[in-house]
Design a protein around this motif. Structure first.
Motif, PDB file in Angstrom:
ATOM      1  N   TYR A 165      30.694  26.718  37.178  1.00  0.00           N
ATOM      2  CA  TYR A 165      30.708  26.576  38.729  1.00  0.00           C
ATOM      3  C   TYR A 165      31.876  27.176  39.441  1.00  0.00           C
ATOM      4  CZ  TYR A 165      31.721  23.932  42.827  1.00  0.00           C
ATOM      5  OH  TYR A 165      31.942  23.825  44.331  1.00  0.00           O
ATOM      6  N   HIS A 166      32.844  27.861  38.808  1.00  0.00           N
ATOM      7  CA  HIS A 166      33.988  28.356  39.203  1.00  0.00           C
ATOM      8  C   HIS A 166      34.295  29.441  38.247  1.00  0.00           C
ATOM      9  CE1 HIS A 166      38.220  28.246  41.581  1.00  0.00           C
ATOM     10  NE2 HIS A 166      37.928  29.469  41.333  1.00  0.00           N
ATOM     11  N   VAL A 167      34.086  30.651  38.511  1.00  0.00           N
ATOM     12  CA  VAL A 167      34.383  31.621  37.545  1.00  0.00           C
ATOM     13  C   VAL A 167      35.131  32.682  38.130  1.00  0.00           C
ATOM     14  CG1 VAL A 167      33.399  33.262  35.872  1.00  0.00           C
ATOM     15  CG2 VAL A 167      32.083  31.103  36.423  1.00  0.00           C
ATOM     16  N   GLU A 168      36.223  33.062  37.445  1.00  0.00           N
ATOM     17  CA  GLU A 168      37.257  34.093  37.896  1.00  0.00           C
ATOM     18  C   GLU A 168      37.115  35.402  36.822  1.00  0.00           C
ATOM     19  OE1 GLU A 168      42.123  34.639  38.335  1.00  0.00           O
ATOM     20  OE2 GLU A 168      41.362  33.855  36.573  1.00  0.00           O
ATOM     21  N   PHE A 169      36.516  36.582  37.634  1.00  0.00           N
ATOM     22  CA  PHE A 169      36.481  37.823  36.887  1.00  0.00           C
ATOM     23  C   PHE A 169      37.769  38.727  37.333  1.00  0.00           C
ATOM     24  CE2 PHE A 169      32.354  36.128  37.677  1.00  0.00           C
ATOM     25  CZ  PHE A 169      31.711  36.617  36.344  1.00  0.00           C
ATOM     26  N   VAL A 170      38.283  39.247  36.058  1.00  0.00           N
ATOM     27  CA  VAL A 170      39.635  39.983  36.272  1.00  0.00           C
ATOM     28  C   VAL A 170      39.158  41.272  36.159  1.00  0.00           C
ATOM     29  CG1 VAL A 170      41.976  40.595  35.421  1.00  0.00           C
ATOM     30  CG2 VAL A 170      40.780  37.989  35.404  1.00  0.00           C
ATOM     31  N   CYS A 171      39.372  42.221  37.144  1.00  0.00           N
ATOM     32  CA  CYS A 171      39.473  43.534  37.263  1.00  0.00           C
ATOM     33  C   CYS A 171      40.417  44.234  37.170  1.00  0.00           C
ATOM     34  CB  CYS A 171      38.249  43.996  37.982  1.00  0.00           C
ATOM     35  SG  CYS A 171      36.764  42.871  38.355  1.00  0.00           S
ATOM     36  N   TYR A 172      40.572  45.507  36.816  1.00  0.00           N
ATOM     37  CA  TYR A 172      41.609  46.462  36.962  1.00  0.00           C
ATOM     38  C   TYR A 172      41.430  47.672  37.596  1.00  0.00           C
ATOM     39  CZ  TYR A 172      44.203  43.312  33.803  1.00  0.00           C
ATOM     40  OH  TYR A 172      44.434  42.265  33.157  1.00  0.00           O
ATOM     41  N   ASP A 173      42.164  48.090  38.700  1.00  0.00           N
ATOM     42  CA  ASP A 173      41.700  49.460  39.387  1.00  0.00           C
ATOM     43  C   ASP A 173      42.350  50.628  38.680  1.00  0.00           C
ATOM     44  OD1 ASP A 173      44.457  49.578  40.175  1.00  0.00           O
ATOM     45  OD2 ASP A 173      44.151  48.777  41.886  1.00  0.00           O
ATOM     46  N   GLU A 174      42.399  51.713  39.290  1.00  0.00           N
ATOM     47  CA  GLU A 174      42.905  52.939  38.427  1.00  0.00           C
ATOM     48  C   GLU A 174      44.327  53.034  37.911  1.00  0.00           C
ATOM     49  OE1 GLU A 174      41.662  53.361  41.687  1.00  0.00           O
ATOM     50  OE2 GLU A 174      39.444  53.399  40.813  1.00  0.00           O
ATOM     51  N   THR A 175      45.209  52.257  38.872  1.00  0.00           N
ATOM     52  CA  THR A 175      46.738  52.044  38.922  1.00  0.00           C
ATOM     53  C   THR A 175      46.960  50.734  37.810  1.00  0.00           C
ATOM     54  OG1 THR A 175      47.011  50.639  40.473  1.00  0.00           O
ATOM     55  CG2 THR A 175      47.115  52.723  40.842  1.00  0.00           C
TER      56      THR A 175
ATOM     57  N   ARG B 297      37.569  43.015  32.734  1.00  0.00           N
ATOM     58  CA  ARG B 297      38.309  43.014  31.545  1.00  0.00           C
ATOM     59  C   ARG B 297      38.263  41.534  30.878  1.00  0.00           C
ATOM     60  NH1 ARG B 297      41.169  46.782  29.307  1.00  0.00           N
ATOM     61  NH2 ARG B 297      40.543  45.469  27.738  1.00  0.00           N
ATOM     62  N   SER B 298      38.325  40.662  31.910  1.00  0.00           N
ATOM     63  CA  SER B 298      38.516  39.269  31.556  1.00  0.00           C
ATOM     64  C   SER B 298      37.649  38.245  32.415  1.00  0.00           C
ATOM     65  CB  SER B 298      40.010  38.633  31.551  1.00  0.00           C
ATOM     66  OG  SER B 298      40.742  39.533  30.680  1.00  0.00           O
ATOM     67  N   ILE B 299      37.157  37.170  31.879  1.00  0.00           N
ATOM     68  CA  ILE B 299      36.297  36.228  32.562  1.00  0.00           C
ATOM     69  C   ILE B 299      36.901  34.733  32.127  1.00  0.00           C
ATOM     70  CG2 ILE B 299      33.889  35.267  33.067  1.00  0.00           C
ATOM     71  CD1 ILE B 299      32.793  38.177  31.868  1.00  0.00           C
ATOM     72  N   HIS B 300      37.305  33.827  33.302  1.00  0.00           N
ATOM     73  CA  HIS B 300      37.939  32.611  32.996  1.00  0.00           C
ATOM     74  C   HIS B 300      37.002  31.809  33.683  1.00  0.00           C
ATOM     75  CE1 HIS B 300      41.456  34.759  31.550  1.00  0.00           C
ATOM     76  NE2 HIS B 300      41.260  35.608  32.665  1.00  0.00           N
ATOM     77  N   PHE B 301      36.817  30.726  32.734  1.00  0.00           N
ATOM     78  CA  PHE B 301      35.982  29.612  33.404  1.00  0.00           C
ATOM     79  C   PHE B 301      36.840  28.010  33.823  1.00  0.00           C
ATOM     80  CE2 PHE B 301      33.599  31.877  30.404  1.00  0.00           C
ATOM     81  CZ  PHE B 301      32.322  32.609  31.191  1.00  0.00           C
ATOM     82  N   ALA B 302      36.836  27.807  35.333  1.00  0.00           N
ATOM     83  CA  ALA B 302      37.469  26.711  35.488  1.00  0.00           C
ATOM     84  C   ALA B 302      36.472  25.620  35.287  1.00  0.00           C
ATOM     85  CB  ALA B 302      37.960  26.586  37.044  1.00  0.00           C
ATOM     86  N   ASN B 303      37.020  24.308  34.837  1.00  0.00           N
ATOM     87  CA  ASN B 303      36.111  23.135  34.434  1.00  0.00           C
ATOM     88  C   ASN B 303      35.358  23.587  33.240  1.00  0.00           C
ATOM     89  OD1 ASN B 303      37.462  22.174  36.887  1.00  0.00           O
ATOM     90  ND2 ASN B 303      35.894  22.919  38.144  1.00  0.00           N
ATOM     91  N   GLY B 304      35.514  24.771  32.586  1.00  0.00           N
ATOM     92  CA  GLY B 304      34.705  25.046  31.396  1.00  0.00           C
ATOM     93  C   GLY B 304      33.082  25.035  31.732  1.00  0.00           C
ATOM     94  N   ASP B 305      32.709  25.571  32.741  1.00  0.00           N
ATOM     95  CA  ASP B 305      31.305  25.767  33.051  1.00  0.00           C
ATOM     96  C   ASP B 305      31.237  26.921  34.141  1.00  0.00           C
ATOM     97  OD1 ASP B 305      32.175  24.926  35.679  1.00  0.00           O
ATOM     98  OD2 ASP B 305      31.227  22.867  35.281  1.00  0.00           O
TER      99      ASP B 305
END
Length: 91
Positions: A52-62, A42-50
């Protein structure tokens, strides 16, 4: 930034300082660097603006959020979009 994603949409150009919130589907399959398959993104966050370090936010059935971290990301493609409704975005 909010993006109304579509199947086969290449998000690589959006790798940068702003987070990406996918608003078209409630479940999105995403392929990272042509080899990592993620479901319910659902969302993608970029640390340091590139990529190099990417956080993907996923949601399960609950609707519990789960974060996955991938390093040295060079491409992000939405493979498919499921469920066309806007739920909520994380912070």
């Amino acid at each position: 930034m909010e993006i109304k994603e579509t199947s086969s949409m290449d998000l690589t150009q959006f790798i940068g300082p702003e987070s990406i919130h996918l608003i078209a589907g409630c479940s999105n399959n995403v392929i990272v660097d042509g080899k990592v398959f993620l479901h319910n993104v659902r969302s993608i966050h970029f640390a340091n603006g590139d990529g190099y370090h990417v956080e993907f936010v996923c949601y399960d059935e609950t609707m519990d959020a789960q974060e996955l971290y991938i390093y040295n990301v060079s491409s992000i493609v939405v493979e498919s979009v499921y469920g066309e409704q806007m739920l909520f975005k994380d912070n």
